[in-house]
Design a protein around this motif. Structure first.
Motif, PDB file in Angstrom:
ATOM      1  N   LEU A  25      54.800  16.186  40.881  1.00 36.78           N
ATOM      2  CA  LEU A  25      53.723  15.207  41.033  1.00 36.78           C
ATOM      3  C   LEU A  25      52.543  15.630  40.184  1.00 36.78           C
ATOM      4  O   LEU A  25      52.133  16.796  40.189  1.00 36.78           O
ATOM      5  N   VAL A  26      51.979  14.669  39.476  1.00 39.63           N
ATOM      6  CA  VAL A  26      50.868  14.953  38.572  1.00 39.63           C
ATOM      7  C   VAL A  26      49.670  14.093  38.971  1.00 39.63           C
ATOM      8  O   VAL A  26      49.818  12.926  39.316  1.00 39.63           O
ATOM      9  N   ARG A  27      48.502  14.708  38.923  1.00 40.94           N
ATOM     10  CA  ARG A  27      47.265  14.003  39.293  1.00 40.94           C
ATOM     11  C   ARG A  27      46.860  13.052  38.168  1.00 40.94           C
ATOM     12  O   ARG A  27      46.846  13.407  36.996  1.00 40.94           O
ATOM     13  N   ASP A  28      46.529  11.831  38.570  1.00 42.20           N
ATOM     14  CA  ASP A  28      46.005  10.830  37.646  1.00 42.20           C
ATOM     15  C   ASP A  28      44.758  10.266  38.309  1.00 42.20           C
ATOM     16  O   ASP A  28      44.854   9.388  39.171  1.00 42.20           O
ATOM     17  N   GLY A  29      43.604  10.809  37.966  1.00 43.61           N
ATOM     18  CA  GLY A  29      42.371  10.416  38.644  1.00 43.61           C
ATOM     19  C   GLY A  29      42.393  10.938  40.066  1.00 43.61           C
ATOM     20  O   GLY A  29      42.566  12.119  40.303  1.00 43.61           O
ATOM     21  N   GLU A  30      42.273  10.033  41.021  1.00 44.65           N
ATOM     22  CA  GLU A  30      42.269  10.413  42.430  1.00 44.65           C
ATOM     23  C   GLU A  30      43.660  10.356  43.065  1.00 44.65           C
ATOM     24  O   GLU A  30      43.818  10.706  44.228  1.00 44.65           O
ATOM     25  N   GLN A  31      44.656   9.906  42.318  1.00 47.78           N
ATOM     26  CA  GLN A  31      46.001   9.744  42.879  1.00 47.78           C
ATOM     27  C   GLN A  31      46.990  10.657  42.175  1.00 47.78           C
ATOM     28  O   GLN A  31      46.762  11.094  41.055  1.00 47.78           O
ATOM     29  N   PHE A  32      48.092  10.904  42.873  1.00 42.78           N
ATOM     30  CA  PHE A  32      49.205  11.601  42.261  1.00 42.78           C
ATOM     31  C   PHE A  32      50.302  10.600  41.966  1.00 42.78           C
ATOM     32  O   PHE A  32      50.462   9.596  42.672  1.00 42.78           O
ATOM     33  N   HIS A  33      51.042  10.869  40.888  1.00 38.72           N
ATOM     34  CA  HIS A  33      52.199  10.060  40.525  1.00 38.72           C
ATOM     35  C   HIS A  33      53.373  10.991  40.256  1.00 38.72           C
ATOM     36  O   HIS A  33      53.198  12.180  39.987  1.00 38.72           O
ATOM     37  N   ILE A  34      54.557  10.425  40.285  1.00 32.41           N
ATOM     38  CA  ILE A  34      55.772  11.202  40.078  1.00 32.41           C
ATOM     39  C   ILE A  34      56.028  11.336  38.582  1.00 32.41           C
ATOM     40  O   ILE A  34      56.256  10.338  37.905  1.00 32.41           O
ATOM     41  N   ARG A  35      55.991  12.547  38.095  1.00 22.65           N
ATOM     42  CA  ARG A  35      56.346  12.807  36.705  1.00 22.65           C
ATOM     43  C   ARG A  35      57.856  13.013  36.593  1.00 22.65           C
ATOM     44  O   ARG A  35      58.476  12.622  35.615  1.00 22.65           O
ATOM     45  N   LEU A  36      58.437  13.646  37.618  1.00 25.94           N
ATOM     46  CA  LEU A  36      59.873  13.872  37.648  1.00 25.94           C
ATOM     47  C   LEU A  36      60.383  13.774  39.072  1.00 25.94           C
ATOM     48  O   LEU A  36      59.786  14.357  39.980  1.00 25.94           O
ATOM     49  N   LYS A  37      61.443  13.015  39.239  1.00 28.09           N
ATOM     50  CA  LYS A  37      62.212  13.080  40.479  1.00 28.09           C
ATOM     51  C   LYS A  37      63.600  13.545  40.071  1.00 28.09           C
ATOM     52  O   LYS A  37      64.351  12.830  39.415  1.00 28.09           O
ATOM     53  N   ARG A  38      63.908  14.769  40.442  1.00 30.31           N
ATOM     54  CA  ARG A  38      65.216  15.365  40.164  1.00 30.31           C
ATOM     55  C   ARG A  38      66.014  15.337  41.455  1.00 30.31           C
ATOM     56  O   ARG A  38      65.535  15.789  42.495  1.00 30.31           O
ATOM     57  N   VAL A  39      67.228  14.816  41.389  1.00 35.67           N
ATOM     58  CA  VAL A  39      68.103  14.689  42.554  1.00 35.67           C
ATOM     59  C   VAL A  39      69.256  15.676  42.369  1.00 35.67           C
ATOM     60  O   VAL A  39      70.146  15.447  41.553  1.00 35.67           O
ATOM     61  N   ASN A  40      69.215  16.773  43.098  1.00 37.90           N
ATOM     62  CA  ASN A  40      70.276  17.771  43.029  1.00 37.90           C
ATOM     63  C   ASN A  40      71.267  17.516  44.158  1.00 37.90           C
ATOM     64  O   ASN A  40      70.982  17.817  45.321  1.00 37.90           O
ATOM     65  N   LEU A  41      72.408  16.939  43.814  1.00 35.00           N
ATOM     66  CA  LEU A  41      73.439  16.646  44.805  1.00 35.00           C
ATOM     67  C   LEU A  41      74.259  17.894  45.094  1.00 35.00           C
ATOM     68  O   LEU A  41      74.597  18.653  44.170  1.00 35.00           O
ATOM     69  N   VAL A  42      74.617  18.094  46.355  1.00 36.96           N
ATOM     70  CA  VAL A  42      75.441  19.240  46.737  1.00 36.96           C
ATOM     71  C   VAL A  42      76.766  19.207  45.978  1.00 36.96           C
ATOM     72  O   VAL A  42      77.242  20.221  45.499  1.00 36.96           O
ATOM     73  N   ASN A  43      77.333  18.023  45.845  1.00 35.60           N
ATOM     74  CA  ASN A  43      78.657  17.886  45.221  1.00 35.60           C
ATOM     75  C   ASN A  43      78.582  17.151  43.877  1.00 35.60           C
ATOM     76  O   ASN A  43      79.486  16.398  43.532  1.00 35.60           O
ATOM     77  N   ALA A  44      77.551  17.392  43.106  1.00 33.21           N
ATOM     78  CA  ALA A  44      77.342  16.665  41.852  1.00 33.21           C
ATOM     79  C   ALA A  44      78.499  16.826  40.874  1.00 33.21           C
ATOM     80  O   ALA A  44      78.804  15.907  40.116  1.00 33.21           O
ATOM     81  N   ALA A  45      79.157  17.970  40.876  1.00 38.82           N
ATOM     82  CA  ALA A  45      80.245  18.211  39.928  1.00 38.82           C
ATOM     83  C   ALA A  45      81.568  17.596  40.393  1.00 38.82           C
ATOM     84  O   ALA A  45      82.545  17.597  39.649  1.00 38.82           O
ATOM     85  N   SER A  46      81.592  17.051  41.592  1.00 35.79           N
ATOM     86  CA  SER A  46      82.799  16.416  42.123  1.00 35.79           C
ATOM     87  C   SER A  46      82.950  15.010  41.563  1.00 35.79           C
ATOM     88  O   SER A  46      82.003  14.434  41.027  1.00 35.79           O
ATOM     89  N   ARG A  47      84.122  14.469  41.717  1.00 39.53           N
ATOM     90  CA  ARG A  47      84.319  13.064  41.352  1.00 39.53           C
ATOM     91  C   ARG A  47      83.625  12.210  42.418  1.00 39.53           C
ATOM     92  O   ARG A  47      83.997  12.239  43.583  1.00 39.53           O
ATOM     93  N   LEU A  48      82.620  11.488  42.003  1.00 41.73           N
ATOM     94  CA  LEU A  48      81.823  10.683  42.925  1.00 41.73           C
ATOM     95  C   LEU A  48      82.152   9.212  42.740  1.00 41.73           C
ATOM     96  O   LEU A  48      82.429   8.767  41.615  1.00 41.73           O
TER      97      LEU A  48
END
Length: 157
Positions: A127-150
């Motif tokens: 999260l990065v500050r932009d004035g008085e608010q924060f915004h999402i610079r990165l949302k990284r989703v680390n799945l437990v089974n990411a390397a599996s066939r999903l």
């Protein structure tokens, strides 16, 4: 702006997704925001490995426009989702408090018709500050089974 306000932003983000309020969700991101689902939690940012999803703001906008159009064949009938989050944990803060990084364990369920997809893992929100608010610079989703066939993930874990 406090850590508590950043934690509220992370919970609000999940709420907006669960409610299908994608336009409002997109406004939580910084102009340089990125939504990333790597194939491995050890995958470094910026490497050239394949990812499950790697979307900048332009790609996220296109995806949301497609969902809103009613022309997304894969969304007939529409999917629904539910995020369950643990308390976000602050893992990094820069010296001038303009950027915070959080780790949040999650369970995600996506339902379409009789089919339910369950995913587990943790988020890294930068999260990065932009004035008085924060915004999402990165949302990284680390799945437990990411390397599996999903199966096909339709929405936003």
């Amino acid at each position: 702006m406090s850590v508590a306000a950043c934690v509220d932003l992370i919970y609000r983000e999940a709420f907006l997704l669960d409610e299908g309020r994608y336009e409002e969700w997109l406004k939580l991101f910084a102009a340089t925001g990125r939504y990333w689902v790597p194939l491995s939690k050890s995958q470094d940012e910026g490497d050239s490995q394949l990812s499950i999803a790697d979307e900048d703001m332009n790609l996220l906008r296109l995806r949301i426009e497609r969902l809103a159009s009613g022309r997304a064949h894969s969304q007939q009938p529409p999917s629904s989702m539910q995020h369950v989050l643990q308390q976000p944990m602050l893992i990094e803060q820069d010296a001038d408090a303009s950027e915070y990084t959080f780790r949040t364990a999650f369970t995600y369920a996506e339902c379409r018709g009789d089919d339910v997809l369950a995913l587990h893992g943790h988020y890294v929100h930068r999260l990065v500050r932009d004035g008085e608010q924060f915004h999402i610079r990165l949302k990284r989703v680390n799945l437990v089974n990411a390397a599996s066939r999903l199966p096909m993930i339709q929405l936003f874990p």
